[in-house]
Write an enzyme that holds these catalytic residues in place. Structure first.
Site, PDB file in Angstrom:
ATOM      1  N   GLY A  64      -3.401  20.194  31.950  1.00 39.52           N
ATOM      2  CA  GLY A  64      -2.717  20.880  33.040  1.00 39.52           C
ATOM      3  C   GLY A  64      -3.736  21.676  33.847  1.00 39.52           C
ATOM      4  O   GLY A  64      -4.917  21.760  33.465  1.00 39.52           O
ATOM      5  N   SER A  65      -3.262  22.291  34.928  1.00 40.78           N
ATOM      6  CA  SER A  65      -4.188  23.003  35.813  1.00 40.78           C
ATOM      7  C   SER A  65      -4.963  24.098  35.078  1.00 40.78           C
ATOM      8  O   SER A  65      -6.161  24.293  35.305  1.00 40.78           O
ATOM      9  CB  SER A  65      -3.410  23.621  36.982  1.00 40.78           C
ATOM     10  OG  SER A  65      -2.325  24.397  36.475  1.00 40.78           O
TER      11      SER A  65
ATOM     12  N   GLU B 165      -6.124  24.142  32.253  1.00 36.94           N
ATOM     13  CA  GLU B 165      -7.153  23.619  31.345  1.00 36.94           C
ATOM     14  C   GLU B 165      -8.290  22.946  32.106  1.00 36.94           C
ATOM     15  O   GLU B 165      -9.290  22.540  31.512  1.00 36.94           O
ATOM     16  CB  GLU B 165      -6.561  22.593  30.364  1.00 36.94           C
ATOM     17  CG  GLU B 165      -5.589  23.172  29.376  1.00 36.94           C
ATOM     18  CD  GLU B 165      -4.280  23.527  30.030  1.00 36.94           C
ATOM     19  OE1 GLU B 165      -3.889  24.716  29.954  1.00 36.94           O
ATOM     20  OE2 GLU B 165      -3.661  22.665  30.670  1.00 36.94           O
TER      21      GLU B 165
ATOM     22  N   GLU C 144       3.465  17.100  23.949  1.00 35.19           N
ATOM     23  CA  GLU C 144       2.665  17.962  23.077  1.00 35.19           C
ATOM     24  C   GLU C 144       3.062  17.872  21.600  1.00 35.19           C
ATOM     25  O   GLU C 144       2.236  18.134  20.725  1.00 35.19           O
ATOM     26  CB  GLU C 144       2.720  19.406  23.571  1.00 35.19           C
ATOM     27  CG  GLU C 144       1.933  19.636  24.868  1.00 35.19           C
ATOM     28  CD  GLU C 144       2.684  19.212  26.143  1.00 35.19           C
ATOM     29  OE1 GLU C 144       3.798  18.667  26.041  1.00 35.19           O
ATOM     30  OE2 GLU C 144       2.135  19.437  27.246  1.00 35.19           O
TER      31      GLU C 144
ATOM     32  N   HIS D 279      -1.164  22.899  27.278  1.00 31.95           N
ATOM     33  CA  HIS D 279      -0.980  23.479  28.598  1.00 31.95           C
ATOM     34  C   HIS D 279      -0.045  24.688  28.561  1.00 31.95           C
ATOM     35  O   HIS D 279       1.181  24.543  28.540  1.00 31.95           O
ATOM     36  CB  HIS D 279      -0.412  22.407  29.529  1.00 31.95           C
ATOM     37  CG  HIS D 279      -0.283  22.856  30.956  1.00 31.95           C
ATOM     38  ND1 HIS D 279      -1.246  23.603  31.593  1.00 31.95           N
ATOM     39  CD2 HIS D 279       0.705  22.658  31.861  1.00 31.95           C
ATOM     40  CE1 HIS D 279      -0.851  23.851  32.837  1.00 31.95           C
ATOM     41  NE2 HIS D 279       0.321  23.295  33.020  1.00 31.95           N
TER      42      HIS D 279
ATOM     43  N   HIS E  80      16.284  22.657  -1.301  1.00 31.64           N
ATOM     44  CA  HIS E  80      16.914  22.284  -0.028  1.00 31.64           C
ATOM     45  C   HIS E  80      18.385  22.643  -0.046  1.00 31.64           C
ATOM     46  O   HIS E  80      19.009  22.817   0.999  1.00 31.64           O
ATOM     47  CB  HIS E  80      16.719  20.770   0.201  1.00 31.64           C
ATOM     48  CG  HIS E  80      17.222  20.251   1.503  1.00 31.64           C
ATOM     49  ND1 HIS E  80      17.456  18.921   1.731  1.00 31.64           N
ATOM     50  CD2 HIS E  80      17.538  20.885   2.660  1.00 31.64           C
ATOM     51  CE1 HIS E  80      17.899  18.752   2.967  1.00 31.64           C
ATOM     52  NE2 HIS E  80      17.956  19.926   3.554  1.00 31.64           N
TER      53      HIS E  80
ATOM     54  N   GLY F 176      10.393  19.353   6.819  1.00 28.88           N
ATOM     55  CA  GLY F 176      11.769  18.928   7.109  1.00 28.88           C
ATOM     56  C   GLY F 176      11.986  18.701   8.589  1.00 28.88           C
ATOM     57  O   GLY F 176      13.059  18.252   8.998  1.00 28.88           O
TER      58      GLY F 176
END
Ligand code: TPP
Ligand code: MG
Length: 543
Positions: A36-37, A39, A58, A81, A288, A407
């Site tokens: 992105g800008s 980066e 991402e 980003h 769980h 999970g």
């Protein structure tokens, strides 16, 4: 050093150069990202010796970096980003935290000068956003502090218990002059307390029926061979800890007894026969569902060896020894006396399932186990069929099996892509449910572009089978949103540049798998199976 020399050194590199030099010194050859800008100054004039691995969302970027980090046993370096990219990535950051995967995650931030104006793409309290699922998180106070922050993020990520770390970097920091930061050697093994080990060895020597409960920490540490020696010397029964995300003991070994359920009642039942339980490289225990854990009622002596002080702190009963796996297992092997105890009887594997139509899941799993090359790694995310997989796909041990410890779905497909990237010429197989595949499906594109030796097997039961099953366990009815009709995985895969085929009949399966596993590059096999689901946490069948 004269004053003039010192001044020259301080101006000799930029934040960006200092960062790349650190990456090289740490042996980091790939950066996983989505640009992105904010980066762009980091990405400009990209060096030839570092491979930028583009992921199209991402969650896929972080999942790929996680698989790659596990394959290469070095931290995965990620560039995201701003808040939007980190937000998309969070599910897999959570998973990396539970997986104990070392990641250094960087994200762009707006320019420092417009931060007070809450500029476009400004990340509010950037360092707080990924917490608590990162071990260290910072937006350095000054540009010149960025390389040292990245170095600290690396050492912290790599220190057991490993995990992700986060550095937010304002766009204008990368070009700032800075003093280079030298990479340092930081040791990672932590030896056990000899007195605590003596007490464990005495307990093992006195025990009539000991059980070892082995978790993912052993495989992560590359200590499976040592683990086998310890198990053989102790003649203990070997169980796998609930939801172990890796294979830490060869599943065809004669002492291999089975997989513990993440249900307090079932786990306690399975361990009732033992007077001593030694948990190695796992929490005590991951549950769980609710229930009474009679294992903690006092009749069974419990010991734990873990590299994770937090896991030790939450253990409700018994003694914990904090140490990394290799030194602890080496010491255990050395101190353990020979025993006259009879070796326990291991599990019996079921016979090969018959080829019938509609195609039974067990037949698929057995056929895949037979077709996979001996050195392949399996990355799995097929929740309702894990128990069947454990029966029909016995794993070989070290570096053979991976799934997510969290999970959270959407991990294993990108992780398999990263794994294939890290395992170079050997085959990686991703066994994935139709539901799970869709969370991070665009990882296929990265694999196809790079012609990675990856075979994706989609187990298509037209829905969220585990949720259907769980609804039965919890006795809830009429739950919406569990059916997934009309997804064409062949078209999806082809649309991402992969070779793909659909199998609906048992007779088509073996040739399709053979072809896909030999395909140069990435291929997908969609296997249409019966949508009936096994009952998870059923009281019978404790394995
Ligand atoms: C991020 C995330 N969202 C939702 C869930 C809840 N969940 C658990 S299992 C499951 C179904 C997975 O379906 P599939 O991959 O097709 O495998 P199956 O259960 O059919 O074998 C869902 C939705 C989850 N675990 N993680
Ligand atoms: Mg499904």
């Amino acid at each position: 050093m004269s004053r003039r020399q010192a001044k020259e050194t301080t101006k000799s590199v930029t934040v960006k150069q200092a960062t790349f030099d650190l990456l090289r010194a740490f042996g980091i050859k790939r950066v996983f990202g989505n640009p992105g800008s904010t980066e762009l100054p980091f990405l400009s004039d990209w060096p030839d010796d570092i491979d930028y691995v583009l992921g199209l969302q991402e969650a896929s970027v972080v999942g790929m970096a996680d698989g790659y980090a596990q394959a290469t046993r070095n931290a995965g370096f990620v560039n995201l980003h701003s808040a939007a990219g980190v937000g998309n990535a969070l599910g897999n950051i959570y998973t990396a935290h539970r997986n104990r995967t070392p990641l250094v995650i960087t994200a762009g931030q707006q320019a420092r000068s417009i931060l007070p104006l809450q500029a476009f793409l400004y990340a509010e309290r950037a360092s707080e956003f990924p917490r608590p699922y990162v071990k260290y998180s910072v937006e350095p106070a000054r540009a010149e502090d960025v390389p040292a922050a990245i170095a600290r993020a690396y050492y912290t990520a790599m220190q057991p218990p490993c995990g992700p770390t986060f550095v937010s970097v304002p766009i204008d920091d990368w070009t700032h002059p800075v003093q280079p930061v030298a990479a340092r050697k930081v040791s990672r093994e932590i030896g056990p307390d000899p007195d605590a080990m003596k007490s464990l060895v005495e307990a093992l020597a006195a025990s009539k029926h000991p059980a070892l409960v082995i978790g993912p920490g052993v495989d992560r540490a590359g200590a499976v061979e040592l683990m086998v020696k310890v198990a053989e010397k102790s003649k203990a029964a070997v169980w796998v800890s609930p939801f172990s995300a890796r294979c830490s003991f060869p599943e065809r070994h004669p002492q291999f007894t089975g997989f513990l359920h993440a249900s307090p009642g079932q786990l306690s039942d399975a361990l009732r026969a033992y007077d001593l339980v030694v948990v190695i490289g796992a929490p005590v225990f991951i549950f769980h569902v609710e229930g009474h854990a009679s294992i903690f009622d006092g009749a069974t002596a419990i010991y734990q060896i873990t590299d994770d002080p937090d896991a030790a702190a939450v253990t409700p009963a018994g003694s914990s020894i904090i140490a990394t796996m290799k030194p602890a297992l080496l010491m255990l092997l050395e101190m353990l006396p020979e025993t006259k105890r009879a070796a326990p009887a291991g599990r019996t594997l079921p016979p090969a399932p018959a080829a019938t139509d509609p195609l039974p899941v067990e037949f698929l799993l057995h056929s895949l186990a037979t077709a996979m090359p001996a050195d392949a790694a399996l990355v799995e995310e097929v929740p309702s069929h894990r128990p069947a997989m454990q029966k029909f796909m016995p794993m070989r041990g070290q570096d053979s099996f991976y799934t997510m410890a969290s999970g959270g779905l959407g991990y294993s497909l990108p992780a398999a892509v990263g794994m294939a990237l890290g395992r170079e010429k050997r085959r990686t197989v991703c066994l994935i449910g139709d539901g799970s595949a869709m969370y991070s499906i665009q990882a296929l594109w990265t694999a196809a572009q790079r012609k990675l030796p990856l075979t994706v097997v989609v187990l298509n039961n037209s829905g969220y089978g585990a949720m259907r099953s769980f609804s039965q366990v919890m006795q809830v009815r009429n739950v919406p949103g569990l059916d997934l009709p009309g997804i064409d995985f062949v078209k999806i895969a082809e649309g991402h540049g992969c070779d793909a085929v659909r199998v609906t009949r048992a007779s088509e399966l073996a040739p399709a798998l053979k072809r896909a596993l030999a395909h140069r590059g990435t291929s997908l096999v969609e296997v249409v199976v019966d949508s009936a689901v096994p009952l998870l946490y059923a009281q019978q069948g404790r394995e």
